[in-house]
Design an enzyme around this catalytic site. Structure first.
Site, mmCIF file in Angstrom:
data_model
loop_
_atom_site.group_PDB
_atom_site.id
_atom_site.type_symbol
_atom_site.label_atom_id
_atom_site.label_comp_id
_atom_site.label_asym_id
_atom_site.label_seq_id
_atom_site.Cartn_x
_atom_site.Cartn_y
_atom_site.Cartn_z
ATOM 1 C CG HIS A 12 -1.876 1.133 1.269
ATOM 2 N ND1 HIS A 12 -3.211 0.966 1.542
ATOM 3 C CD2 HIS A 12 -1.719 2.468 1.057
ATOM 4 C CE1 HIS A 12 -3.830 2.121 1.492
ATOM 5 N NE2 HIS A 12 -2.939 3.074 1.212
ATOM 6 C CG HIS A 14 -0.705 7.084 -1.014
ATOM 7 N ND1 HIS A 14 -1.918 7.234 -1.654
ATOM 8 C CD2 HIS A 14 -0.957 6.408 0.128
ATOM 9 C CE1 HIS A 14 -2.869 6.678 -0.907
ATOM 10 N NE2 HIS A 14 -2.313 6.167 0.174
ATOM 11 C CG LEU A 15 4.944 5.455 -5.683
ATOM 12 C CD1 LEU A 15 5.211 4.529 -6.862
ATOM 13 C CD2 LEU A 15 6.253 5.783 -4.970
ATOM 14 C CE LYS A 99 -7.804 1.930 -0.906
ATOM 15 N NZ LYS A 99 -6.654 2.707 -0.510
ATOM 16 C CG HIS A 138 -9.690 4.572 3.355
ATOM 17 N ND1 HIS A 138 -8.496 5.256 3.441
ATOM 18 C CD2 HIS A 138 -10.444 5.005 4.395
ATOM 19 C CE1 HIS A 138 -8.529 6.060 4.495
ATOM 20 N NE2 HIS A 138 -9.705 5.930 5.087
ATOM 21 C CG ASP A 244 -1.652 4.759 3.941
ATOM 22 O OD1 ASP A 244 -1.663 5.159 2.766
ATOM 23 O OD2 ASP A 244 -2.498 5.108 4.780
ATOM 24 C CG HIS A 248 0.272 15.175 2.136
ATOM 25 N ND1 HIS A 248 -0.711 15.509 1.223
ATOM 26 C CD2 HIS A 248 -0.115 14.016 2.707
ATOM 27 C CE1 HIS A 248 -1.657 14.574 1.254
ATOM 28 N NE2 HIS A 248 -1.318 13.654 2.141
ATOM 29 C CB ALA A 260 -4.929 12.851 6.345
HETATM 30 O O1 DOR Z 1 -3.433 9.504 5.685
HETATM 31 C C1 DOR Z 1 -3.731 9.162 4.554
HETATM 32 N N1 DOR Z 1 -3.173 9.736 3.468
HETATM 33 N N2 DOR Z 1 -4.642 8.212 4.388
HETATM 34 C C2 DOR Z 1 -5.116 7.897 3.188
HETATM 35 O O2 DOR Z 1 -5.949 7.038 3.111
HETATM 36 C C3 DOR Z 1 -4.669 8.626 1.980
HETATM 37 C C4 DOR Z 1 -3.357 9.190 2.178
HETATM 38 C C5 DOR Z 1 -2.951 10.175 1.109
HETATM 39 O O3 DOR Z 1 -3.150 9.894 -0.064
HETATM 40 O O4 DOR Z 1 -2.368 11.207 1.461
HETATM 41 ZN ZN ZN Z 2 -3.340 5.050 1.546
#
Ligand code: DOR
Ligand code: ZN
Length: 346
Positions: A12, A14-15, A99, A138, A244, A248, A260
């Protein structure tokens, strides 16, 4: 002392895209053979063509930074308008993960599903089951933030019961009550992050507010952390590692609309080695970061770049920030910034 892990997998991840992708991908590509890439981009990955174009972007970015031995597994974002032919096409192109985000639950979920158990969505689940997709969810309700995962368990149970051949993943399991559910339903599984097993709500707001520890699902109680940690340390047969890691910009994390997401990619394997060693469970780390995922996702190691990742037991300091040089975009603050870890990647 050294430790070698065979084919670590991050199920899991995020790129993002563009300059952000170029800056964050090397951390994963150097430590993992493959990763399951999330589709919640600004333009969500809702079609096979978008997924294949994104895959190409990721592979080009990896090659640019010298990693030709990294494989992204692609996923399709389930929107209410997902076309059935699109699923067939995805399958033909080797995409196996669907997803589901409840609409509005987290970053990039605006196009998610608001009526998860309506007829239209159930039809998509039926086809996903028939085609052998894995449904990654999710799982959060829109209730009180600490109970959202727990409240969503009834949805998991409903789908698991009605689609017994469909493999369903509780993504980033955060609540100890979810453990009982994956243990009671044969076709329910989970992924587990580093942050949910190494921290709890006190690390977000027990002292001064720490926005870098703010994520969805929220970090929960100490009891939740402990129960989830035990599942990881014992390489629970129904749990795969999925970081995960969600980068950011620091400016977005610190803004009044604090984003988040926890950027853990730079520390994952060293921090996990430290945690498993502290609990005398180093022998289970291989199973947690790789073997379990091979079983749960039915992966064939012949299709995955073979990688032996060596860790050395030597202190390493986590950088304060990762800069994104492109047009001075800004910095990303990694998990455990400025802390000393007892292991490092060789
Ligand atoms: O904290 C999170 N950030 N939870 C998620 O489900 C998505 C992720 C994000 O893409 O930043
Ligand atoms: Zn995620």
């Amino acid at each position: 002392m050294t430790l070698t892990l065979q084919n670590p997998l991050d199920m899991h991840l995020h790129l993002r895209e563009g300059a952000m992708l170029d800056s964050v991908l090397p951390f994963t590509a150097q430590a993992f053979s493959a990763a399951l890439v999330m589709p919640n981009l600004k333009t969500p990955i809702t079609t096979t063509d978008l997924a294949l174009a994104y895959k190409k972007q990721i592979l080009e970015s990896a090659t640019k930074s010298g990693y030709t031995d990294f494989m992204p597994f692609m996923s399709i974002f389930l929107t209410p308008s997902l076309d059935k032919n699109e699923l067939q096409k995805a399958k033909l192109n080797g995409i196996r993960i669907l997803k589901l985000y409840p609409k509005g639950a987290t970053t990039g979920s605006e196009n998610g599903v608001s009526e998860i158990l309506d007829d239209k969505t159930l039809e998509v689940f039926a086809l996903a089951q028939k085609l052998g997709f894995i449904l990654s969810i999710h799982g959060e309700s829109n209730g009180f933030c600490m109970d959202r995962e727990f409240e969503f368990l009834r949805v998991f149970k409903h789908i698991a019961t009605n689609f017994p051949e469909l493999r369903i993943i509780i993504e980033h399991m955060s609540d100890r009550r979810s453990l009982e559910v994956i243990e009671s339903y044969e076709n329910l599984y989970a992924t587990l992050t580093l942050h949910h097993i190494s921290m709890n709500l006190d690390d977000v707001c027990g002292g001064m507010l720490n926005p870098h520890h703010f994520c969805k699902p929220m970090l929960k109680t100490k009891k939740d952390q402990q129960a989830l940690l035990q599942a990881a340390l014992n390489a629970h047969p129904k749990v795969s590692f999925g970081s995960d890691s969600a980068p950011h910009l620091e400016s977005a994390k610190l803004s009044p609309k604090g984003a988040a997401g926890i950027f853990s990619a730079p520390v994952l394997l060293p921090a996990l080695a430290q945690l498993f060693e502290e609990h005398n469970k180093l022998e289970n780390l291989q199973a947690f970061v790789s073997d379990r995922a091979f079983g749960i996702y039915g992966l064939d190691s012949a299709n995955i770049p073979q990688k032996s990742v060596r860790l050395v037991r030597e202190p390493s300091i986590v950088p304060s920030k990762i800069n994104i040089p492109f047009h001075n975009m800004g910095d990303i603050v990694p998990l455990f910034a400025d802390k000393i870890l007892q292991w490092r990647l060789d």
